[in-house]
Design a protein around this motif. Sequence first.
Motif, PDB file in Angstrom:
ATOM      1  N   LYS A   1      64.759  62.826  32.119  1.00  0.00           N
ATOM      2  CA  LYS A   1      66.023  62.087  32.713  1.00  0.00           C
ATOM      3  C   LYS A   1      66.149  60.798  32.377  1.00  0.00           C
ATOM      4  O   LYS A   1      65.153  60.192  32.039  1.00  0.00           O
ATOM      5  N   LEU A   2      67.367  60.396  31.968  1.00  0.00           N
ATOM      6  CA  LEU A   2      67.673  59.065  31.712  1.00  0.00           C
ATOM      7  C   LEU A   2      67.011  58.054  32.591  1.00  0.00           C
ATOM      8  O   LEU A   2      66.982  58.101  33.722  1.00  0.00           O
ATOM      9  N   ASP A   3      66.629  56.874  32.124  1.00  0.00           N
ATOM     10  CA  ASP A   3      66.051  55.974  32.836  1.00  0.00           C
ATOM     11  C   ASP A   3      64.730  56.163  33.469  1.00  0.00           C
ATOM     12  O   ASP A   3      64.585  55.701  34.721  1.00  0.00           O
ATOM     13  N   THR A   4      64.027  57.202  33.009  1.00  0.00           N
ATOM     14  CA  THR A   4      62.620  57.543  33.435  1.00  0.00           C
ATOM     15  C   THR A   4      61.597  57.322  32.336  1.00  0.00           C
ATOM     16  O   THR A   4      61.987  56.989  31.273  1.00  0.00           O
ATOM     17  N   ALA A   5      60.432  57.387  32.587  1.00  0.00           N
ATOM     18  CA  ALA A   5      59.385  57.375  31.552  1.00  0.00           C
ATOM     19  C   ALA A   5      58.429  58.697  31.557  1.00  0.00           C
ATOM     20  O   ALA A   5      58.261  58.821  32.867  1.00  0.00           O
ATOM     21  N   GLU A   6      57.928  59.004  30.654  1.00  0.00           N
ATOM     22  CA  GLU A   6      57.219  60.243  30.558  1.00  0.00           C
ATOM     23  C   GLU A   6      55.861  59.958  29.774  1.00  0.00           C
ATOM     24  O   GLU A   6      55.864  59.176  29.049  1.00  0.00           O
ATOM     25  N   GLU A   7      54.607  60.656  30.200  1.00  0.00           N
ATOM     26  CA  GLU A   7      53.691  60.862  29.445  1.00  0.00           C
ATOM     27  C   GLU A   7      53.414  62.069  29.072  1.00  0.00           C
ATOM     28  O   GLU A   7      53.579  63.074  29.499  1.00  0.00           O
ATOM     29  N   TRP A   8      53.344  62.214  27.552  1.00  0.00           N
ATOM     30  CA  TRP A   8      53.180  63.541  26.735  1.00  0.00           C
ATOM     31  C   TRP A   8      51.888  63.661  25.933  1.00  0.00           C
ATOM     32  O   TRP A   8      51.527  62.597  25.520  1.00  0.00           O
TER      33      TRP A   8
ATOM     34  N   ALA B   1      46.127  57.441  24.202  1.00  0.00           N
ATOM     35  CA  ALA B   1      44.881  57.919  24.007  1.00  0.00           C
ATOM     36  C   ALA B   1      45.146  58.903  22.689  1.00  0.00           C
ATOM     37  O   ALA B   1      45.792  59.523  22.310  1.00  0.00           O
ATOM     38  N   ILE B   2      43.992  58.924  22.048  1.00  0.00           N
ATOM     39  CA  ILE B   2      43.633  59.709  20.930  1.00  0.00           C
ATOM     40  C   ILE B   2      42.283  60.483  21.237  1.00  0.00           C
ATOM     41  O   ILE B   2      41.367  60.168  21.344  1.00  0.00           O
ATOM     42  N   ASN B   3      42.448  61.811  21.053  1.00  0.00           N
ATOM     43  CA  ASN B   3      41.285  62.773  21.346  1.00  0.00           C
ATOM     44  C   ASN B   3      40.777  62.390  22.827  1.00  0.00           C
ATOM     45  O   ASN B   3      39.545  62.525  22.993  1.00  0.00           O
ATOM     46  N   GLY B   4      41.632  62.024  23.635  1.00  0.00           N
ATOM     47  CA  GLY B   4      41.083  61.868  25.097  1.00  0.00           C
ATOM     48  C   GLY B   4      40.460  60.364  25.387  1.00  0.00           C
ATOM     49  O   GLY B   4      40.217  59.780  26.351  1.00  0.00           O
TER      50      GLY B   4
ATOM     51  N   THR C   1      48.037  61.168  23.314  1.00  0.00           N
ATOM     52  CA  THR C   1      48.840  60.949  24.518  1.00  0.00           C
ATOM     53  C   THR C   1      49.466  59.766  24.109  1.00  0.00           C
ATOM     54  O   THR C   1      49.309  58.715  23.986  1.00  0.00           O
ATOM     55  N   ILE C   2      51.037  60.088  24.364  1.00  0.00           N
ATOM     56  CA  ILE C   2      51.833  58.954  24.290  1.00  0.00           C
ATOM     57  C   ILE C   2      52.725  58.797  25.680  1.00  0.00           C
ATOM     58  O   ILE C   2      52.773  59.638  26.511  1.00  0.00           O
TER      59      ILE C   2
END
Length: 507
Positions: free
Chosen positions: A419-426, A449-452, A473-474
């Motif tokens: 959703k617009l104006d939110t932030a997520e972690e993938w 994070a890279i490889n945890g 992880t971004i």
Amino acid sequence: MHNRRQILALGAGGAALGAVAAVGWSGDALAGFGLGGPGDLANPAEIRSEAGVLRATLRPTLSQALVDDKPRKLRRYNRGLPGPTLRVHPGDVMEIRLENGLPQNPLALPELADSPFLSAADLCGPQGMGHVAPHDLNTTNLHFHGMHVSPKGASDNVFLTVEPGGAFNYRVQIPQNHPVGSFWYHPHWHGSVAAQIGSGMAGLILVEPEDYLPAGLPERQIVIQTVIGSDAAAFDDPRQFMSLGAPRIFTLNGQYRPTLRLRQGERQFWRMLLANDFQFCPLNFKAMGLGAILVGRDGIPLHEPKPVNSLLLSPGNRFDVVVEGLAPGLHDMERQPYRHGLVDLDARTIAQVHVEPGGASSGLMPAPAATPPDITDAEISRKRRVVLGERKDPRAIFDTAFTIDGQSYDPDTWHLTPKLDTAEEWTFVNTTAYPHPMHIHINPFQVVAINGKPVAERPWHDTFVVPAAGTLTIRSRFEDFDGDFVTHCHILPHEDAGMMMNVRILP
């Protein structure tokens, strides 16, 4: 399917801006110092905005040119390699007319059912065959890679198509608060991306205020490309341009093994872009006789300038670096060895750096520019797991298709709907033996994070490598713009073989 097969009328032809020349080692030409002078690598041709508007015509054509002392077939914007640099300010508008001067796509006849040159009409059936195999190699469009602009309408809309003989007028409004740095433009019509970028279609975009560079700090634009080195008969054979083992020729600003020149103690501002199809390019500045201070990554300034000895450029990356001549002499600019999954990329000398003795240190740096604040735990509205994979598929070149969350690219589905104006972690989970530099359009992201393992610096990027059989992880903020765009692997043979997914930002 959106407006993917839009046919548009052709207007007037575009002007030629630059040409490719065969250039060998020029390090023995020691006279006439000065960036772009005799024996030195020149910057690409440039188009600047005036009174808040950049007006340009980009016309891709197919022709032969000398690259490595041999004639090579190339697809190029305005007959240059690379295309012209576009220089704009935050708040400007880019009005770009794209005129497709490439040849007509070949027709697929019944007797060519097993040909690699099938058209989209034959490949893009109900089973999505065309989304795991190249097709319509001369259909094109434009993507403004890394730019934080609208993905809709005539802006950074990668679902538009411009057929051979057609044209389209792009109008891209750059926000006043747009990050200051280096970006680039390139084609992005799924099915022809690897062939077009791999044969030369790319150019820099520089976004900066008027006073960004101080007087006396030379700016060197370095567009590194790896053009397809197969013979003319195999130019459009997907077994060449989709192969990670097929020959590639490194060029810098269209020149083969040029020399970059500076004096001992002199500082230059290098805007570096790896505008290629798949080869990684690790560089070691110390081995070039240089000191280096990193000031920006992928169009995002650093909080503070950072001294570096080396950088890994993956396909699509940009780095803004202030270099200083330290060790007098002629030094190799070498692409360092890199383990590309199951393929070893060997060391390769791609240029030389000539440091002339007797200069004096300038101490000059670009003006400070705003960096986005870190994305905090409290901002995260959702965490997602995105799995990168591959599967056997007889419709794909070499019988291998690539997947995201178990599915090759489907232009009619959206699995990622922030959703617009939110932030997520993938978290990208790579189940393959290859590294995948994943690119997300429109909004930059922070590497968490890279490889945890947490990354303390949390650098901002728009393209970053997911290690082979590893994880990345971004975090990203979805600001200012709703609408549809994509995330994909920027190893372009992987993208055209299916490793792409739609993203829809909901209002």
